[in-house]
Design a protein around this motif. Structure first.
Motif: not given
Ligand code: SF4
Length: 356
Positions: A40-41, A133-134, A137-139, A187-191
């Motif tokens: 979904p991402i 996505i990286a 989903a995968f941090g 927390r790269f995805g959040q960043f």
């Protein structure tokens, strides 16, 4: 004055901490933010490339309802795929998603690759989507660079180079990567999402709301008062104004239509009504198709990249066989077929007109 590297890193950490605190308080509750599932991402990232969040939401929900996982997407018919995507535009994205789904099912047993390089190798996945996505989903520590990020970072560092140049873009990518590594290595995805969200809601193209911005203390463009002039962009290609005429030809409950070739750059495989375009169109503009132009039914506007069309819909008539490539399509079948945006607009106008 040049700062010592450690001072720069400490400053980056403070800025990112402030950004993440702001994000925690202000993030919009969106369905793709409630999951770590790459499927979904991925769907959301592809849809959001050319579509605003509010417009993409219903399409996202419907897409996941029709294709709940990658195997269903891989085995869907093209007609169904295009029908579900219909209205979002840029249909190549949907086709490439299905190609990628087929590769994932055939080569990886239906499991998404969990590396940046593995993602990048899939059809339709470029550096932006692979990084999104990286990281989400995968941090993994990969900075995403989209229009929002370019705007925020070019203002933050007061970048005065033309952002349509790849050297400038790369400078911005390296800067945002360094910020993430300094302040949010785990927390790269959040960043990434926080920078994009800031660009979407606070650091707007016009009238950025700097007083609400968590990066205001470090923003060089704000200090200089030039934030509205960043990012610097080369002059856009001039819009070309053209005319378009569309013929609605009805026989009983059927319309004269043709399917665009599969190798067409625009909307391949979509069904369209007879249409002609040009700088100025004459009364006999459909003559090349053996069609007589009849009553004017209404007008519409249509834009494709740098072309702006002033569209006119006419009732049309033909005698004898349909022109090459055209055939009669039952009205009842239209809901199940991928219809071009122009044909959709023209049919809507025609249906509002009595006896069209
Ligand atoms: Fe954008 Fe203003 Fe924040 Fe700078 S301070 S990043 S210009 S909103």
């Amino acid at each position: 004055m040049t700062r010592a590297p450690s001072a720069g890193k400490a400053r980056d950490k403070t800025l990112v901490a402030s950004l993440l605190r702001w994000y925690g308080r202000h993030l919009r509750d969106l369905p793709w933010r409630r999951t770590k599932d790459p499927y979904p991402i991925w769907v959301s990232e592809i849809m959001l490339q050319q579509t605003r969040v509010t417009a993409a939401l219903p399409y996202y929900e419907r897409f996941l309802k029709e294709f709940p996982d990658i195997r269903v997407l891989a085995s869907a018919s093209e007609a169904k795929l295009l029908e579900v995507w219909s209205g979002l535009g840029y249909y190549r994205r949907a086709r490439q998603m299905q190609q990628a789904a087929k590769v994932i099912v055939a080569d990886q047993g239906g499991t998404f690759p969990d590396t940046y390089e593995g993602l990048l190798a899939l059809p339709g996945i470029g550096p932006y989507t692979a990084a999104a996505i990286a990281s989400i989903a995968f941090g993994l520590p990969h900075a995403v660079v989209d229009g929002n990020v370019i705007r925020v970072i070019s203002r933050l560092i007061n970048e005065d180079g033309d952002v349509s140049r790849s050297a400038t873009k790369e400078r911005l990518r390296l800067r945002v990567q360094a910020l993430g590594e300094a302040g949010a290595p785990r927390r790269f995805g959040q960043f990434n999402q926080a920078v994009m969200e800031l660009g979407a809601t606070v650091c707007a193209p016009r009238n950025p709301r700097c007083l609400l911005c968590p990066l205001q203390d470090g923003c060089e463009a704000r200090k200089e008062g030039v934030q509205e002039s960043r990012p610097v962009k080369a002059e856009k290609q001039r819009l070309v104004e053209l005319e378009m005429a569309v013929a609605v030809i009805r026989r009983g409950s059927r319309y004269l239509m043709r399917q665009r070739p599969a190798d067409s750059i625009l909307m391949p495989g979509f069904w369209e009504l007879p249409e002609v375009t040009g700088e100025t169109l004459t009364d006999d503009c459909f003559a090349g198709l053996g069609i007589r132009r009849g009553e004017y039914l209404g007008g519409f506007r249509h834009g494709i990249t740098f072309r702006s069309y002033r569209g006119a819909v006419y009732r049309g008539t033909i005698h004898g066989k349909p022109p090459a490539g055209y055939r009669w399509v039952a009205e009842a079948d239209l809901t199940e077929m991928p219809i071009s945006t122009v044909a959709r607009k023209a049919l809507k106008i025609a249906l509002q007109t009595k006896n069209a």
